[in-house]
Design an enzyme around this catalytic site. Structure first.
Site, short mmCIF file in Angstrom:
data_model
loop_
_atom_site.label_atom_id
_atom_site.label_comp_id
_atom_site.label_asym_id
_atom_site.label_seq_id
_atom_site.Cartn_x
_atom_site.Cartn_y
_atom_site.Cartn_z
N ASP A 82 0.84 -1.19 0.00
CA ASP A 82 0.00 0.00 0.00
C ASP A 82 0.88 1.25 0.00
OD1 ASP A 82 -2.29 1.57 0.17
OD2 ASP A 82 -2.40 1.43 2.35
N GLU A 134 -1.77 5.87 -8.55
CA GLU A 134 -2.69 6.88 -8.04
C GLU A 134 -2.57 8.15 -8.87
OE1 GLU A 134 -3.78 9.30 -3.89
OE2 GLU A 134 -2.76 7.36 -3.81
N GLY A 181 -6.91 8.70 7.14
CA GLY A 181 -6.99 8.98 8.57
C GLY A 181 -8.38 9.34 9.04
N HIS A 208 -9.41 5.22 -1.82
CA HIS A 208 -8.62 5.25 -0.58
C HIS A 208 -9.34 6.13 0.45
CE1 HIS A 208 -4.49 3.72 -1.92
NE2 HIS A 208 -5.31 3.51 -2.95
N GLY A 209 -8.97 5.97 1.72
CA GLY A 209 -9.51 6.82 2.76
C GLY A 209 -10.98 6.62 3.02
N ASN A 232 -8.51 1.15 6.81
CA ASN A 232 -7.49 0.90 7.82
C ASN A 232 -7.88 1.55 9.16
OD1 ASN A 232 -5.08 0.19 9.10
ND2 ASN A 232 -3.94 1.91 8.28
#
Length: 283
Positions: A82, A134, A181, A208-209, A232
């Site tokens: 990742d 990306e 995050g 993502h995220g 995550n």
């Protein structure tokens, strides 16, 4: 079964219109939670390790654990780097047995991102390893990478077309308003942009995220072409919340009695995400 390239998993997801979770492995308990959940739900799974996780676990330990899990599992498992930050780190992961890698050149100028991605694809394709890249840049924190909100950039549909035409990358992570995050407010996703990109390209798209994104928005993103969703933070929060609860008892000191319940809390969250993404019973 042995570890499989991520492209094998995502091609089927792209054809059938669902998403597969890219779930980060930060320790043994996380690995167990992810694999056990995937097995119970009969779901393919993308087991991810960031550069920070590899430093924490150690490369040899991380790969050995993932390979053992893949060989034991009855569902397809990919081991994916990742946010690989350099060609050298990506090659190190390929040589050590990763079945998939991400090269993150999103901070580079467009043509340099293409050149770096092609360099990685040349190395990876020679040994059957799939590649994610990306385009656009997410805000927030990811290991050592910190992108301020004002520096985040959304993916331009026409650039996505050119990028894929010039690289042939297996999967493309797009920036449509998510962040890494913990979110400071409610994420505002640009679904019109995502739809435009999806109409123009035919490779699996990656979000993502996703930890703080609502279920309704996740479902809409999948309907508009997202086939891989990275989670995550939500798992880390579930793990540590349970650990704090267990540690309220001052007589508990056995790490197994602390980490075991925390692993189960994370497993429940993985199952929840698998069902939301629609990959259950797709193995």
């Amino acid at each position: 079964m042995s570890l499989v390239p991520m492209s094998d998993i995502l091609e089927k997801a792209n054809e059938e219109g669902y998403a597969v979770g890219g779930f980060n492995m930060n320790n043994l308990e996380a690995l167990q939670a992810i694999i056990e959940a995937a097995e119970e739900e009969n779901s393919p799974v993308i087991l991810q390790a960031s550069e920070g996780a590899i430093r924490y676990i150690d490369m040899e330990y991380a790969v050995a654990m993932a390979k053992a899990a893949g060989e034991k599992a009855s569902v397809p498992v990919a081991l994916h780097l990742d946010h690989g930050g350099s060609f050298e780190k990506v090659v190190q992961c390929i040589r050590n047995g990763f079945s998939s890698v991400m090269i993150d050149g999103s901070e580079l100028p467009f043509e340099e991102n293409i050149a770096l991605t092609n360099k990685v694809i040349e190395a990876a394709s020679a040994v059957g390893v799939s590649v994610e890249a990306e385009l656009g840049m997410l805000g927030g924190a990811e290991d050592d990478k910190q992108v301020e909100e004002e520096d985040a950039t959304l993916t331009k549909p026409d650039e996505a077309v050119e990028f894929i035409d010039k690289t042939g990358v297996d999967a493309l992570a797009v920036a449509i308003g998510t962040a890494h995050g913990v979110y400071k407010g409610e994420p505002d996703l640009d679904f019109e942009r995502l739809d435009n990109i999806n109409q123009k390209v035919d490779v699996p798209l990656v979000l993502h995220g996703a930890s703080g994104v609502s279920d309704a928005d996740i479902t809409e993103a999948i309907n508009l072409g997202i086939n891989k969703i990275n989670v995550n933070t939500a798992f880390q929060q579930a793990f540590t919340a349970k650990m704090r609860k267990v540690l309220e008892d001052p007589d508990v000191y056995d790490p197994r009695k602390i980490c075991g319940p925390s692993r189960e809390a994370m497993k429940e969250k993985v199952i929840e995400k698998i069902r939301l993404f629609g990959s259950d019973n797709k193995a």
